[in-house]
Design a protein around this motif. Structure first.
Motif, PDB file in Angstrom:
ATOM      1  N   ASP A  24      43.343  38.122  39.015  1.00 32.44           N
ATOM      2  CA  ASP A  24      42.010  38.586  38.598  1.00 32.44           C
ATOM      3  C   ASP A  24      41.911  40.108  38.765  1.00 32.44           C
ATOM      4  O   ASP A  24      42.882  40.770  39.144  1.00 32.44           O
ATOM      5  CB  ASP A  24      40.894  37.840  39.346  1.00 32.44           C
ATOM      6  N   GLU A  25      40.715  40.634  38.506  1.00 32.15           N
ATOM      7  CA  GLU A  25      40.512  42.098  38.528  1.00 32.15           C
ATOM      8  C   GLU A  25      40.838  42.706  39.889  1.00 32.15           C
ATOM      9  O   GLU A  25      41.286  43.845  39.985  1.00 32.15           O
ATOM     10  CB  GLU A  25      39.052  42.464  38.169  1.00 32.15           C
ATOM     11  N   SER A  26      40.635  41.928  40.962  1.00 37.34           N
ATOM     12  CA  SER A  26      40.861  42.480  42.305  1.00 37.34           C
ATOM     13  C   SER A  26      42.276  42.203  42.824  1.00 37.34           C
ATOM     14  O   SER A  26      42.587  42.495  43.984  1.00 37.34           O
ATOM     15  CB  SER A  26      39.832  41.910  43.282  1.00 37.34           C
TER      16      SER A  26
ATOM     17  N   LYS B 170      43.729  39.160  43.030  1.00 43.01           N
ATOM     18  CA  LYS B 170      43.883  37.820  43.613  1.00 43.01           C
ATOM     19  C   LYS B 170      44.500  36.879  42.565  1.00 43.01           C
ATOM     20  O   LYS B 170      44.187  36.972  41.378  1.00 43.01           O
ATOM     21  CB  LYS B 170      42.507  37.264  44.020  1.00 43.01           C
TER      22      LYS B 170
END
Length: 365
Positions: A227-229, A231
């Protein structure tokens, strides 16, 4: 890709799509299947359309049944855990209007899955990403550990069967189709020297001491969506998911991710094992996989790296002796260069074998 836009839209119209789509354009850099991103009228990517390479995956029915079985099983596990946003955490393949898992247009086989929004993948391998990858592939195997035997089939028979790969090698040596044996005598000797020790998993399986599990069989960092972070969302590229030994999945990551050089590096000084990546991947993997692994499997995990590297050495050399009939080559000696680079990595793994075994011992005590 020879299909026109109209032909691609016609193929898409055979599937149960939720909204109108207006284009399908090449996407990603996969080597096996042709992949296209499918956009709606607002220009948003909504689906992924793939033409399945049925020269490699000859039984498309089995292939798609495998993927459906695996993704359905993972979806149930995620629901039981109370996970949110499940459509981003497991691939979702859409049936045709007839309820089939693929569409055959008389020439090619096609499938459609939902595009995972706000996701990314990585090509570069770092210790941090290796740890996340280890956790992801360990969790993937863990969720599938209770799939009953026979639930899925072998999409590429004998894919990671070392005895079978050595049979192919011996046939190549006997036939000497391209007249190259004299040039590779030293390498043949090195392969024969290790042959018996590299068939441990098949012997243990016959003795009932090692079981077959559901494996991914292509454990690379770029087969994970984040994901964007940063993860992990989910594991992708499920064509090679099939029954096998757990050594395959940890072994293939060590072979590809923990190599300090390239798979076809001509400068063998570049090629060694990166122990930081080995430790990071193994730590992540054991966090999520330890619950279902037997002590025998845990003990053999570092051997998996040597086994898969040896296997790839054998496969590249077999192809070179046969006259380069399987792998795409970019120069006349490409398969020989690959063979030597893989063999150098194998030697490095052998030099670090004691250190790797000692690292695994913490999980056995």
């Amino acid at each position: 890709m020879t299909k026109t836009k109209e032909e691609l839209l016609d193929i898409l119209s055979r599937f149960q799509l939720d909204e109108k789509v207006v284009s399908a354009e090449p996407f990603g850099n996969g080597h096996i299947n042709d992949t296209l991103k499918v956009t709606n009228e607002k220009g948003e990517i909504k689906y992924v359309l793939q033409r399945i390479n049925h020269l490699i995956f000859t039984n498309v029915e089995m292939l798609q049944n495998n993927i459906h079985t695996v993704t359905s099983h993972i979806r149930k596990k995620l629901e039981a855990r109370g996970e949110k946003d499940i459509d981003r955490k497991v691939l979702t393949f859409l049936p045709t209007k007839e309820g089939k898992l693929y569409y055959f247009d008389g020439d090619s086989y096609w499938r459609v899955c939902l595009f995972i929004p706000r996701s990314k993948s990585f090509e570069e391998v770092t210790p941090e990403l290796s740890y996340e990858a280890g956790k992801a592939f360990g969790d993937f195997q863990s969720m599938l550990a209770d799939l009953p035997e026979g639930a899925i089939g072998e999409t590429i028979p004998n894919f990671h069967n070392m005895e079978f790969r050595l049979e192919q090698f011996h046939d190549a040596v006997k036939t000497n189709a391209a007249g190259r044996l004299d040039e590779v005598k030293d390498l043949i000797r090195e392969i024969e020297k290790r042959a018996d020790a590299m068939c441990i998993q098949e012997r243990l399986y016959r003795e009932g001491k090692l079981k077959k599990r559901t494996n991914h069989c292509d454990t690379k960092v770029n087969n994970i969506m984040f994901d964007e972070s940063g993860k992990v969302l989910c594991v992708i590229d499920l064509d090679t998911v099939m029954p096998g030994f757990v050594l395959s999945d940890i072994g293939d990551f060590i072979r590809t991710g923990a190599n300090t050089g390239a798979e076809d590096d001509e400068n063998l000084n570049n090629v060694n094992v990166n122990m930081d990546i080995f430790r990071a991947y193994t730590r992540g993997y054991m966090e999520t996989a330890k619950s279902f692994l037997t002590p025998q499997e845990i003990k053999l995990l570092p051997y998996g790296g040597r086994l898969l590297t040896y296997m790839q050495t054998v496969r590249f050399l077999t192809d070179y002796i046969n006259g380069d009939t399987y792998y795409k080559i970019h120069s006349p000696k490409h398969n020989l260069i690959r063979t030597k680079a893989q063999f150098k990595l194998l030697q490095s793994l052998e030099e670090h074998a004691t250190e790797m075994d000692e690292f695994m011992n913490q999980y056995l005590n």
